[in-house]
Scaffold this active site. Sequence first.
Site, PDB file in Angstrom:
ATOM      1  N   SER A  84      13.313  -2.577   6.328  1.00  0.00           N
ATOM      2  CA  SER A  84      11.901  -1.796   6.060  1.00  0.00           C
ATOM      3  C   SER A  84      11.023  -2.471   4.563  1.00  0.00           C
ATOM      4  O   SER A  84      12.363  -2.059   3.974  1.00  0.00           O
ATOM      5  CB  SER A  84      12.686  -0.210   6.089  1.00  0.00           C
ATOM      6  OG  SER A  84      12.298   0.323   5.341  1.00  0.00           O
ATOM      7  N   ASP A  85       9.912  -1.889   4.483  1.00  0.00           N
ATOM      8  CA  ASP A  85       8.737  -1.791   3.442  1.00  0.00           C
ATOM      9  C   ASP A  85       9.381  -0.716   3.198  1.00  0.00           C
ATOM     10  O   ASP A  85      10.451   0.415   3.141  1.00  0.00           O
ATOM     11  CB  ASP A  85       7.842  -1.647   3.889  1.00  0.00           C
ATOM     12  CG  ASP A  85       7.291  -2.656   2.613  1.00  0.00           C
ATOM     13  OD1 ASP A  85       7.362  -2.517   1.202  1.00  0.00           O
ATOM     14  OD2 ASP A  85       5.654  -3.092   2.769  1.00  0.00           O
ATOM     15  N   CYS A  86       9.207  -0.523   1.308  1.00  0.00           N
ATOM     16  CA  CYS A  86       9.954   0.705   0.603  1.00  0.00           C
ATOM     17  C   CYS A  86       9.365   1.883   0.715  1.00  0.00           C
ATOM     18  O   CYS A  86       8.107   1.984   0.499  1.00  0.00           O
ATOM     19  CB  CYS A  86       9.804  -0.178  -0.701  1.00  0.00           C
ATOM     20  SG  CYS A  86      10.798  -1.594  -1.003  1.00  0.00           S
TER      21      CYS A  86
END
Length: 580
Positions: free
Chosen positions: A295-297
């Site tokens: 996932s993006d952060c």
Amino acid sequence: MRLYCSIQLILCLNLTIIIFTESAQPPFACDSSNPATKSYPFCNLTLPISTRVNDLVSRLTLDEKIPQLVNAAPAIPRLGIPAYEWWSEALHGVSNSGFGILLNGTIKSTTSFPQVILTAASFDARLWYRIGQAIGLEARAVYNQGQANGMTFWAPNINVFRDPRWGRGQETPGEDPLVGGIYAISYVRGVQGDTFEGGGLKDGHLQASACCKHFTAYDLDHWNGVGRFSFDAKVTKQDLADTYQPPFQSCIQNAQASGIMCAYNRVNGVPNCADKNLLTNIARKQWSFQGYIASDCDAVSIIYEVQNYTKTPEDAVSEVLKAGMDLNCGSYLNNHTKSAIQKKKLLESDIDRALSNLFTMRMRLGLFNGDPSSLPYGSIGPNQVCSKAHQDLALEAAKTGTVLLKNSDKLLPLKQTISSLAVIGPNANSSRTLIGNYAGPPCKSIEPLKALENYVNNTQYHKGCDSVNCTTASVSEAVEVAKKADYVVLFMGLDQTEEREDFDRVDLALPGQQQDLITAVAKAAKKPVVLVMICGGPVDISFAKSDPKIGAILWGGYPGESGGIALAEVIFGDHNPGNV
Ligand SMILES: *[C@@H]1O[C@H](CO)[C@@H](O)[C@H](O)[C@H]1NC(C)=O
Ligand SMILES: *[C@@H]1O[C@H](CO)[C@@H](O)[C@H](O)[C@H]1NC(C)=O
Ligand SMILES: *[C@@H]1O[C@H](CO)[C@@H](O)[C@H](O)[C@H]1NC(C)=O
Ligand SMILES: *[C@@H]1O[C@H](CO)[C@@H](O)[C@H](O)[C@H]1NC(C)=O
Ligand SMILES: *[C@@H]1O[C@H](CO)[C@@H](O)[C@H](O)[C@H]1NC(C)=O
Ligand SMILES: *[C@@H]1O[C@H](CO)[C@@H](O)[C@H](O)[C@H]1NC(C)=O
Ligand SMILES: *[C@@H]1O[C@H](CO)[C@@H](O)[C@H](O)[C@H]1NC(C)=O
């Protein structure tokens, strides 16, 4: 792709430090110094990786499994498994802007290639591949030197640069889906240790892991009150197929990227990281993706907290794991997965699926082979980092990416024998600006001003604007400097204060009083001036195109550590930007 909450950044960092000091464990999984190693099938290198992974996952308790689902994966001391940091960056050079790469030991800097938008302008796939190769080599050298806690890099950024105001457009290969796909293929093959033509990875072993991001339809960060966490991209099926997906399809099918990252935004209401159709049906089944999905952060927490897409945190966690996501950059899965299982929203087998993808990746990187010095990539030494060959490649990329936009009456190249030069503008003397974002400390930094001084001893400099936003300009002082010189070069444009992650522009105009300054200096100069635009995203300079006192215009992107030299060579004819 940065944790947006600085408190979390500190937590994450603390966590990493604690883990690495506490684990006085064998530094390498399956190290021969650990007597148990011989009895573990997951350490038996004659077995296929899938068998080894199944064995390893079957040995883990639920409490051991859950913390492995986030970027700062802790050690599992009883099995001799060290901590692993999934988050590293290598957009245009190995960078320490993630947590996996530490440039505080023998290796303190890495080769800083031009920002991607400039390298892309060479339209040279072989060059993109060679840069990828150099990055992969430097990455492995950092690891072999004991300065890396991970070999998974969250690059390239291949989102289509559809909206020219996007603050991260500079990170991408531009607005053309086909070029974006070819860039992805070339860069990923280079980084991962494949051949230029592909198909050259022996048994799937990786030099370093690349990750195509951000899947999908992401080209807004923070614009006019709309942020990327709440943004819902409305995309037709046709536009998705024609524009947004082709670079990702190429990245998966042709480059065989070992990672992809799902983006923050929603597409037609569905958060990317919770979209089973996108992650499982399209990426894994239709395109045969073999790798891990990150996932993006903090992109998981926002599904509940910002997007209101689920009723509970546990639902967010179970939706992403069931959709096919494997790794959460952040801590949300660590916090809520156990409770999701207790509430029967999730099965342990959903976690095992993700863990299998994650441990497969670590094994493909050779990180479960004991001491890496015996590995194919084990002999890459620190002399590969900032080598002359890599620095020459950075210079070559900056020169071939630079674009000559105007050259009336053959103003360029300037003769190397001119007697005086005025250099004007806020971008002439900043080495920081040259390297753009997601850069590590460069091997060297030579500002354009210094590079030009090497050609002309009598060089006078005036900044013209107090900063790149040019809210305050000293037009008359700059004009006086310009008047006295034979020739004038202006370094204008943008920097990270004007376009960056989490910050889009509202229009394409030059900031503040830049246009007034350029026009006044050009008017006062003895001869037509040279205008150099340092910027990633496009800027409207039609005024300069039609101004006869602006004889030449160059676009230099953010040209990296050798960009100052490259531009000086172009201006003084040691490189012809019309030739490749
Ligand atoms: C490793 O696996 C191979 C193939 O199953 C087996 O023959 C060998 O005995 C194993 N080695 C050890 C040390 O268990
Ligand atoms: C480098 O930084 C890491 C993480 O902050 C730290 O654990 C390590 O001791 C540092 N190494 C050196 C040589 O200072
Ligand atoms: C989510 O709900 C909160 C509270 O009701 C609301 O303020 C916010 O606008 C909602 N966000 C979205 C993206 O709908
Ligand atoms: C996870 O829990 C920790 C400890 O309570 C907290 O500091 C952190 O913010 C939580 N993470 C998220 C993404 O909510
Ligand atoms: C250019 O920048 C360098 C490094 O910041 C600085 O030392 C130097 O004084 C600057 N030159 C001029 C002419 O301002
Ligand atoms: C600049 O000055 C140096 C030393 O004074 C001299 O060697 C060099 O030839 C000069 N270069 C030019 C281009 O005039
Ligand atoms: C312009 O930049 C300067 C220096 O970075 C900063 O202090 C100022 O607030 C900026 N002005 C605007 C309007 O953004």
